[in-house]
Motif scaffolding. Structure first.
Motif, PDB file in Angstrom:
ATOM      1  N   ALA A 666      36.452 -23.884   2.658  1.00 40.33           N
ATOM      2  CA  ALA A 666      36.140 -22.607   3.421  1.00 40.33           C
ATOM      3  C   ALA A 666      35.192 -21.985   2.943  1.00 40.33           C
ATOM      4  N   CYS A 667      34.139 -22.487   2.898  1.00 35.48           N
ATOM      5  CA  CYS A 667      32.427 -21.889   3.491  1.00 35.48           C
ATOM      6  C   CYS A 667      31.665 -22.937   3.621  1.00 35.48           C
ATOM      7  N   PRO A 668      30.630 -22.558   4.872  1.00 33.54           N
ATOM      8  CA  PRO A 668      29.811 -23.084   4.888  1.00 33.54           C
ATOM      9  C   PRO A 668      28.556 -24.361   3.997  1.00 33.54           C
ATOM     10  N   PHE A 669      27.903 -23.501   2.905  1.00 35.09           N
ATOM     11  CA  PHE A 669      27.683 -23.438   2.241  1.00 35.09           C
ATOM     12  C   PHE A 669      28.051 -24.754   1.183  1.00 35.09           C
ATOM     13  N   CYS A 670      29.819 -24.131   0.600  1.00 34.31           N
ATOM     14  CA  CYS A 670      30.581 -25.357   0.464  1.00 34.31           C
ATOM     15  C   CYS A 670      30.010 -27.332   1.378  1.00 34.31           C
ATOM     16  N   MET A 671      30.449 -26.536   2.311  1.00 34.02           N
ATOM     17  CA  MET A 671      30.314 -27.772   3.495  1.00 34.02           C
ATOM     18  C   MET A 671      29.150 -28.919   3.032  1.00 34.02           C
ATOM     19  N   THR A 672      28.139 -27.964   3.261  1.00 35.71           N
ATOM     20  CA  THR A 672      26.855 -28.848   3.302  1.00 35.71           C
ATOM     21  C   THR A 672      26.857 -29.262   1.961  1.00 35.71           C
ATOM     22  N   MET A 673      26.492 -28.513   0.976  1.00 34.87           N
ATOM     23  CA  MET A 673      26.580 -29.298  -0.580  1.00 34.87           C
ATOM     24  C   MET A 673      27.478 -30.538  -0.678  1.00 34.87           C
ATOM     25  N   ILE A 674      28.691 -30.612  -0.077  1.00 39.76           N
ATOM     26  CA  ILE A 674      29.567 -31.395  -0.816  1.00 39.76           C
ATOM     27  C   ILE A 674      29.278 -32.289   0.292  1.00 39.76           C
ATOM     28  N   ARG A 675      29.153 -32.740   1.667  1.00 43.73           N
ATOM     29  CA  ARG A 675      28.438 -33.084   2.525  1.00 43.73           C
ATOM     30  C   ARG A 675      27.940 -34.032   2.127  1.00 43.73           C
ATOM     31  N   ASP A 676      26.564 -33.908   1.421  1.00 38.38           N
ATOM     32  CA  ASP A 676      25.209 -33.751   1.030  1.00 38.38           C
ATOM     33  C   ASP A 676      26.090 -34.911  -0.265  1.00 38.38           C
ATOM     34  N   GLY A 677      27.203 -34.283  -0.902  1.00 39.76           N
ATOM     35  CA  GLY A 677      27.185 -35.325  -2.384  1.00 39.76           C
ATOM     36  C   GLY A 677      28.230 -36.569  -1.518  1.00 39.76           C
TER      37      GLY A 677
END
Length: 703
Positions: A666-677
């Motif tokens: 529920a956060c665009p920053f989290c989206m970037t980091m989790i997708r990269d992971g």
């Protein structure tokens, strides 16, 4: 003791000396704190503070988050609270021979009191034994490192154990000496009295007096050892909890306001304890060195240098090094930064004393805490959440960061482009501000300027944020949320190119000047349009505009999109298709700025469950208030992560281990980091924002 006139006089002298010495040390520590620390008001909202004192301080709610060690420590604490009543009776009996609560309490009440003393003494003794076993044999990881005073802890636990043993011995000898006064309310004393019954009256008297003196001296010795021990928290934790703002009053996680326009402002941030407030220094006194903060820190557990415990312990160490100079404990030798107009030149007094000169040359920053430690912080607030005595580690960390940036221009080189871009373009990336609304091309979304020109007012302003405006993946989230709003027939608008970065990255990276510039520009824009209600899908925008803009006069009703969508679903304003052919298992990742900063945990989960009635939500081992940061907060999104394991990899592995079919954020920053992971782990599992989960369930006519 009635007949021991000499013993009575000796005890009076010992007690007066012990209490006098304790009073001196207590005043010394208070003097250190208020002389060195800057003033700060912490007496507001007394009802909220009393609630924190009752639930966190006396109720031990935070320490009980660790079910084993927490229960053991809580048992010792509650035992001491109860046993202090008995301690007062014992000491009073030494000062006033023959004194006993039995003379002033009804017999049934006195019996309950005696029973409580025995039962809680047993509880404390058992807990102390278990804690000593953990310290000596088990040796939990969080109790190691950071120069933790393990020997001090063992010594204190041994003293507490000695207090309980001597208390029982005292009761046992009393029963053996006066069996006619024995009470069933003292079961342990009865058992020991039976064991001692074969001893002569003289031996029993010696045993009783020895136990009494040993117990009393242990009490007085324990009291006077505390000011020199890490267990000073025994005295300061309750005041610290009352005076803390970590659980309110006010909004949680709000950074301290800095008046950049004050005429006498010469220092911005903190390089030494002299720049911190007295409350920051009280945090140092109150640290239990339990390590719960460091054990929860995502930077520390992935191999970075940062240890929140060390930050607080270092603050206390530096205070104890510097404060004697500040308060004149070394004659007229006064730190120049602390000179209150008396004492003259500090170096003139101590130029021949190398140790004192070294104290002057030291400072908290660099000599105790390195910039590498400070820049590793993701500002996730896990340390604050876990601290059982409500210490605010982040307040100290962020003040030290402000010093690095505003006073010394020391920051990671990769941060410079983000600062420059925020100043020139109003976003952390070098995109054209005129392209902010391009994500909305073809969606027929009006800007505030267009609505005002038509004489209309929106139901809400959608604050898109820099990620939603410029990041390719986050743009899809913005589109999905806009489609949900349109399907629900919500009348909304965006600012378009008039929107600027909310300023969170600048503030968390220590650049308060840049933050206030951005925030004031945004407040001016919002106020010009008379905006009252804002909805945003970025938790950083949500927190900053809703909780920190009020410091600068910007007061708005800010709602995170997870909460807003949940309300729309509850009101049945969002049309959902009824076809749920495939049952999905989804693992939701908690955003730090949504959860620990704003207590929004259930809205995202409820939104997913309402949109997908057949969904199965699974939780990672660390979730809700224990959730593990994605690694992007505190400006870390714009810094390289070279030490240890990447935080987003650690978190992604944990989410993938749930066996979920999809991950939700529920956060665009989290989206970037989790997708990269996910990409780094060579997985093809999809990652969705909750707005996308809902948008996928809209009928085709709303697509």
């Amino acid at each position: 003791m009635n007949s021991m006139t000499a013993g009575h006089l000796a005890f009076v002298c010992v007690t007066v000396l012990a209490l006098g010495f304790f009073s001196y040390n207590a005043q010394r520590l208070v003097r250190y704190m208020v002389t060195v620390g800057k003033p700060e008001g912490r007496m507001d909202h007394p009802l909220t503070r009393i609630r924190n004192l009752l639930f966190i301080g006396l109720g031990q709610s935070k320490i009980l988050r660790d079910p084993l060690a927490g229960a053991l420590h809580a048992s010792v604490f509650w035992g001491f609270v109860v046993l202090t009543v008995g301690t007062a009776e014992i000491l009073a009996g030494g000062l006033v021979p023959g004194f006993s609560y039995a003379a002033i309490l009804p017999a049934p009440v006195y019996g309950l009191y005696q029973l409580s003393q025995e039962l809680f003494a047993l509880l404390v003794l058992g807990a102390v034994g278990a804690l000593l076993y953990r310290r000596v044999v088990v040796k939990p990881k969080r109790l190691q490192g950071d120069k933790v005073h393990s020997g001090d802890a063992i010594f204190i636990l041994s003293m507490i154990g000695g207090l309980m043993v001597t208390l029982f011995l005292l009761g046992g000898f009393d029963v053996a000496l006066r069996p006619d006064q024995a009470s069933v309310a003292k079961p342990v004393s009865l058992a020991l009295g039976h064991l001692f019954s074969g001893m002569s009256p003289g031996a029993l008297t010696v045993g009783r007096d020895t136990s009494w003196w040993a117990h009393s001296l242990l009490i007085l010795g324990f009291l006077n050892y505390l000011p020199y021990s890490k267990h000073l928290h025994v005295l300061t934790s309750l005041p610290n909890t009352y005076l803390s703002n970590t659980s309110g009053p006010g909004r949680k996680g709000v950074m301290r306001y800095m008046n950049l326009e004050a005429e006498d402002a010469e220092q911005f941030g903190a390089s030494d304890v002299t720049h911190l407030t007295w409350k920051n220094l009280l945090d140092g006194y109150s640290c239990t060195e339990c390590g719960r903060c460091t054990a929860a820190c995502p930077a520390n557990l992935t191999g970075k240098m940062l240890s929140p415990r060390k930050i607080i312990v270092n603050t206390r160490q530096r205070l104890m090094e510097l404060a004697p100079l500040a308060t004149g404990d070394f004659g007229e030798f006064v730190h120049p930064q602390l000179d209150r107009g008396e004492g003259g030149d500090a170096r003139a007094q101590g130029e021949n004393d190398g140790s004192l000169t070294a104290v002057l040359d030291n400072r908290l920053l660099d000599n105790y805490i390195t910039d590498e430690e400070l820049w590793a912080c993701t500002s996730c607030r896990a340390c604050v959440q876990e601290c059982p005595v409500s210490i605010d580690h982040l307040d100290t960390i962020m003040e030290l960061r402000r010093e690095l940036v505003l006073m010394e221009s020391r920051f990671p080189p990769e941060v410079q482009p983000a600062f420059e871009s925020m100043e020139r373009n109003g976003s952390p990336w070098a995109f054209n501000p005129g392209d902010r609304a391009k994500w909305a091309d073809g969606l027929d979304i009006p800007t505030m300027a267009e609505m005002v020109e038509r004489g209309e007012r929106p139901e809400v302003l959608y604050w898109v944020g820099c990620m939603g405006s410029f990041d390719d993946r986050a743009k899809k989230i913005a589109v999905a949320f806009a489609r949900v709003l349109q399907a629900a027939k919500v009348k909304f608008a965006i600012l378009g190119q008039e929107e600027k970065c909310n300023g969170d990255p600048a503030r968390r990276m220590g650049n308060e000047y840049l933050y206030q510039m951005l925030a004031k520009d945004n407040i001016e824009t919002l106020d010009r349009y008379g905006v009252t209600t804002i909805v945003t899908n970025c938790p950083h925008c949500f927190h900053q505009i809703g909780n920190e803009y009020p410091q600068l006069g910007g007061n708005y009703n800010v709602i995170h999109h997870s909460t807003y969508i949940e309300r729309l679903l509850q009101d049945e304003r969002i049309p959902l298709q009824g076809d749920h052919a495939k049952r999905l298992t989804i693992a939701y990742h908690d955003s730090c700025y949504l959860g620990r900063y704003n207590d929004v945990y259930e809205s995202p989960r409820e939104t997913i469950k309402r949109a997908l009635p057949v969904v199965t939500l699974v939780e990672a081992p660390r979730s809700h208030s224990r959730g593990l940061c994605c690694g992007a907060g505190g400006g870390r999104m714009f810094m390289e992560e070279t030490a240890g394991k990447r935080i987003n990899i650690e978190r992604t592995e944990e989410l993938l281990a749930t066996g979920a079919d999809a991950l939700a954020v529920a956060c665009p920053f989290c989206m970037t980091m989790i997708r990269d992971g996910v990409t780094a782990k060579a997985s093809d599992i999809p990652v969705y924002d909750i707005a996308e989960v809902v948008a996928q369930q809209l009928p085709a006519s709303h697509g």
